[in-house]
Scaffold this active site. Structure first.
Site, short mmCIF file in Angstrom:
data_model
loop_
_atom_site.label_atom_id
_atom_site.label_comp_id
_atom_site.label_asym_id
_atom_site.label_seq_id
_atom_site.Cartn_x
_atom_site.Cartn_y
_atom_site.Cartn_z
N ARG A 114 5.03 -12.92 10.01
CA ARG A 114 5.69 -11.63 9.75
C ARG A 114 7.12 -11.71 10.24
NH1 ARG A 114 2.03 -7.41 9.33
NH2 ARG A 114 3.61 -5.83 9.64
N LYS A 171 4.39 0.89 9.39
CA LYS A 171 4.51 2.15 8.66
C LYS A 171 3.98 3.31 9.47
CE LYS A 171 2.93 0.21 4.84
NZ LYS A 171 2.41 -0.03 3.51
N GLU A 185 0.88 -1.16 0.00
CA GLU A 185 0.00 0.00 0.00
C GLU A 185 0.92 1.22 0.00
OE1 GLU A 185 -2.72 0.07 3.30
OE2 GLU A 185 -3.53 2.01 2.67
P1 ATP Z 1 2.78 -2.17 8.12
O1 ATP Z 1 2.19 -3.16 9.07
O2 ATP Z 1 4.22 -1.90 8.32
O3 ATP Z 1 1.98 -0.93 7.99
P2 ATP Z 1 1.49 -3.32 5.92
O4 ATP Z 1 1.23 -4.75 6.11
O5 ATP Z 1 0.39 -2.36 6.10
O6 ATP Z 1 2.76 -2.91 6.76
P3 ATP Z 1 1.56 -3.36 3.09
O7 ATP Z 1 2.05 -2.29 2.22
O8 ATP Z 1 0.13 -3.64 3.14
O9 ATP Z 1 2.13 -3.03 4.53
O10 ATP Z 1 2.38 -4.69 2.86
C1 ATP Z 1 2.77 -5.23 1.63
C2 ATP Z 1 3.12 -6.66 1.83
O11 ATP Z 1 4.20 -6.78 2.76
C3 ATP Z 1 1.96 -7.45 2.42
O12 ATP Z 1 1.85 -8.66 1.71
C4 ATP Z 1 2.35 -7.67 3.85
O13 ATP Z 1 1.80 -8.85 4.34
C5 ATP Z 1 3.87 -7.71 3.75
N1 ATP Z 1 4.49 -7.33 5.02
C6 ATP Z 1 4.33 -6.18 5.70
N2 ATP Z 1 5.01 -6.19 6.85
C7 ATP Z 1 5.65 -7.39 6.90
C8 ATP Z 1 6.53 -8.03 7.84
N3 ATP Z 1 6.89 -7.42 8.97
N4 ATP Z 1 6.98 -9.27 7.56
C9 ATP Z 1 6.62 -9.89 6.41
N5 ATP Z 1 5.82 -9.35 5.49
C10 ATP Z 1 5.32 -8.12 5.72
MG MG Z 2 -1.46 -3.08 5.03
#
Ligand code: ATP
Ligand code: MG
Length: 760
Positions: A258, A268, A32
């Site tokens: 994760r 983020k 995102e």
């Molecule tokens: P955050 O929790 O940091 O805001 P998010 O999950 O909202 O991250 P996205 O941009 O939606 O961030 O994530 C893109 C991809 O990265 C998704 O498939 C998500 O599952 C993966 N992802 C995000 N954080 C992690 C993590 N700590 N470990 C593994 N994969 C991750």
């Molecule tokens: Mg997300």
């Protein structure tokens, strides 16, 4: 991912064998665009892109930009830069979920027409209240059976902005008594009168993640959709939407744990707070766990990928020690960052037997003996030098291996310095030292150790930034007042250093090891009219691990009885006592420190007969000291906590053999760990195990040639297209050959063979 096996790879393998998707493997990385990527995302990237690559498929980069708030093109650009930095490429497959808004709208109309969705006039609060609980079913919305034509009309009006936010939602008609709460008539659309960074003001409704995500995957023909465990309950919904609209074979979602890292926050939203509130310079502050921050700090992308691969893929949530990342970085840079010298906290030293204005240039090797690389640089040796202030002590603590009044140390590469005079100012502060520089072997006091130095007159001033952990708590979010309460005030320390001239001329982005201080990068902000800036990528030893090590237990809780004083033996006193009973340990420590080991590591290995024997054997076989120490301190000690060393089948020769396999690029560190686990069980030498298990890449030219020829023959159209300039088909060919070899062919050789076969 180069890791040989994990449950995601097995899933893909099984689908390939069963022909589920006709041999296709298509994954996606769906960020995102509402912030910069962090090291957690690196794990997702390595899984999504890495597995596609390994199985001859492709990976799409899709911006999941269905939420108009907080998304920005700035983030879109940074994300692309960061994915490329890690070494992955999406080619023509760059997508935006917002491009699917018209399609998603048509899907919603279709579901309404089929009686599988409806427009609901309950408020969000009412929807929540009528959803029921885990033990009780929910209450159906009064609009659940709204006539299709009414729902369709309302949907169009919602889209055109005729209704206020919150007035209506679109919901899937699934099951208000479903045991999975996510399936109780979930939202598909909500009204938002918001500007979107790509679609502007043309939409007044925005799709929900669960509705948009799986369908976006299906639109793109994704086969394997990887995400993190928190989406496990959403999978049923993913399947429901995708199966409602698409014919099989449809994409499937698989969840993994994760990546969580100690001493940082990986969200983020929290990272944005650090930037907005000015706790860091910005997204690329070298203390940030963002990929931009790691890049600025000098962490090589290869080390990030290697780290993620070492952590591996699993379904068990865990906290990974940031020390493992540092370790991987050191491991990577050890054989790649040439050695230089610089002094962070300069103390002037005068070499009385070198006349004023005279001096010479000495050629110093850029690599220690155990690294099979050549190169040297000229370092000016002059009458006036500087050494590290902490390398001198008037009143040295026990076990001090550096310079003292009347004492002698080796100045790296220059000779033996004897301190004959200590200069102080009126306040008694030490302002400098004077003494002789003698050649190696000259008679004089015993040599205490080796220290680094720099010419005071020919050296160059540099700004050095020492980067430390951003938070002082292992899990910063666990602090009752929030992570900001445990920000490390010393996370960035600036020093005025004196560095050798060869380093002052190095271009931005150069990585070096400053002897005894750590790995550094010449910062990109370097300007010709200013002193160069160096950022410390990682120190040579992990001072945090040492602080927490069992060798130095925390002080016991204060005794209730105030009359009795408790005395705690410091580790160095304990060591001192040990040396009194076993003087040979002092010699061992000297030898280990002369080999370049830190005091802590030397103490660990030097005080244990078995470990010392193993170390000495491995080094005698030509193994790199640092690598040997790392294996002993990190891997072996983890085992010997449970089982005594004598019960393990490990010899110094075997360890040296294992290290050689890694340095020669025969196996990755991750594979080496597996081999290590078998070696200690007595399953044979590392080479035997690697060969028996088929862990080496296949480099047999005949076999690679045969696979490649088969792929080329089977795809005449693609070969022709490639030769006519569609060079992005390259990945396809490499992937197919890799697949034929079940991931085992040496990719460099595959590329060379394909170069030839595709040239036509
Ligand atoms: P955050 O929790 O940091 O805001 P998010 O999950 O909202 O991250 P996205 O941009 O939606 O961030 O994530 C893109 C991809 O990265 C998704 O498939 C998500 O599952 C993966 N992802 C995000 N954080 C992690 C993590 N700590 N470990 C593994 N994969 C991750
Ligand atoms: Mg997300």
């Amino acid at each position: 991912m180069s890791e040989s096996s994990n449950f995601l790879a097995e899933q893909i393998q099984a689908d390939l064998e069963q022909g589920t998707y006709g041999g296709r493997v298509v994954t996606r990385f769906p960020p995102e665009p509402n912030g910069f990527l962090h090291i957690g995302h690196a794990k997702a990237i390595v899984v999504d892109f890495g597995l596609a690559q390994r199985f001859g498929g492709r990976c799409h980069l899709r911006f999941d930009d269905t939420n108009p708030v907080g998304e920005d093109t700035l983030y879109v650009e940074s994300i692309q830069r960061d994915v490329r930095w890690l070494g992955y490429e999406w080619g023509e497959h760059l997508y935006y979920a917002s491009d699917y808004f018209p399609k998603l709208f048509a899907f919603a109309e279709r579901l309404i027409r089929e009686g599988r969705a409806y427009v609901c006039s309950l408020s969000l609060d009412q929807i929540r209240e009528t959803r029921g609980t885990v033990t009780e079913p929910g209450t159906p919305s009064p609009d659940r059976d709204r006539p299709v034509q009414d729902s369709l009309r309302l949907l169009r009006e919602m889209r055109e902005g005729k209704h206020a936010e919150g007035a209506y939602t679109v919901r899937a008609k699934i099951d208000m008594a479903h045991p999975n709460m996510k399936m109780r008539d979930p939202l598909m659309y909500r009204i938002r009168h918001a500007h979107h960074h790509r679609t502007g003001d043309s939409w007044h409704i925005y799709p929900m993640y669960d509705f948009a995500h799986g369908l976006s995957d299906a639109i793109e023909g994704i086969t394997h959709s990887f995400c993190t465990l928190e989406f496990e309950n959403n999978r049923a919904l993913y399947d429901w939407f995708v199966e409602a609209i698409f014919e099989p074979p449809v994409p499937h979602q698989y969840e993994m744990a994760r990546l969580n890292l100690s001493y940082v926050v990986l969200s983020k939203r929290k990272l944005i707070t650090l930037v907005r509130e000015g706790h860091v310079w910005g997204w690329d502050d070298p203390r940030m766990p963002t990929l931009a921050g790691l890049r600025r700090r000098g962490v090589p992308p290869e080390a990030v990928v290697a780290f993620v691969e070492q952590v591996g893929v699993s379904r068990a949530d865990s906290l990974v020690d940031v020390a493992l990342l540092d370790h991987t970085v050191r491991d990577y840079l050890n054989t790649r960052a040439p050695r230089r010298m610089g002094v962070l906290d300069p103390l002037p030293v005068t070499l009385t037997n070198i006349p004023e204005g005279e001096g010479r240039r000495i050629e110093l090797d850029e690599w220690p003996h155990d690294i099979p690389r050549q190169g040297s640089r000229a370092v000016p040796l002059t009458r006036h030098l500087v050494i590290e202030r902490e390398d001198f002590a008037v009143d040295p603590p026990k076990g001090f291996k550096r310079l003292t009044p009347g004492g002698r140390v080796r100045l790296r590469g220059a000779g033996l310095f004897t301190c004959e005079e200590v200069l102080t100012d009126q306040a008694g502060q030490i302002t400098g030292l004077r003494g002789r520089l003698d050649p190696e072997g000259a008679p004089g006091p015993k040599v205490a150790g080796t220290i680094h130095w720099s010419s005071a007159t020919a050296g160059v001033e540099a700004r050095v930034l020492l980067v430390d952990r951003l938070f002082t708590l292992e899990r910063p979010d666990d602090h009752p007042d929030g992570a900001l309460a445990v920000l490390n005030p010393d996370s960035l320390v600036e020093r005025r250093a004196v560095i050798e001239p060869a380093l002052a001329q190095a271009p931005a982005g150069t990585r070096v090891q400053l002897e005894r201080l750590g790995y550094f990068i010449v910062d990109e902000a370097a300007q010709s009219d200013q002193p160069p800036t160096l950022i410390r990528i990682v120190p040579l030893k992990d001072s945090w691990a040492a602080k927490a090590s069992p060798a130095e237990p925390a002080p016991p809780p204060a005794k209730k009885d105030p009359g009795r004083k408790r005395v705690r033996k410091s580790a160095s006193e304990a060591l001192q006592e040990l040396i009194e009973v076993r003087p040979e340990i002092a010699d061992r420590l000297d030898r280990l420190e002369a080999d370049g080991l830190s005091e802590e590591d030397a103490a660990v290995i030097g005080t244990d007969d078995g470990l010392f024997e193993l170390y000495a054997q491995a080094v005698a076989q030509g193994a790199d000291q640092v690598a040997v120490v790392n294996w002993i301190v990190n891997d072996l000690r983890a085992v010997t906590k449970e089982r005594p060393l004598e019960t393990l089948s490990l010899t110094g020769a075997a360890l040296a053999e294992l290290i050689a396999l890694v340095t020669q690029g025969e196996i990755t560190t991750a594979v080496a760990r597996k081999v290590f686990a078998r070696v200690i069980e007595g399953e044979g030498s590392p080479i035997q195990i690697v060969d028996r298990q088929g862990l080496r890449p296949i480099r047999d030219p005949a076999r690679i040639e045969a696979w490649a020829a088969e792929v080329v023959q089977a795809n005449p159209d693609k070969v022709q297209a490639y030769r006519q300039g569609r060079t992005n088909l390259r990945g396809f060919f490499v992937g197919q050959v890799m697949r034929a070899s079940r991931g085992k062919a040496d990719p460099a050789m595959v590329n060379r063979v394909l170069d030839r076969l595709l040239a036509g």
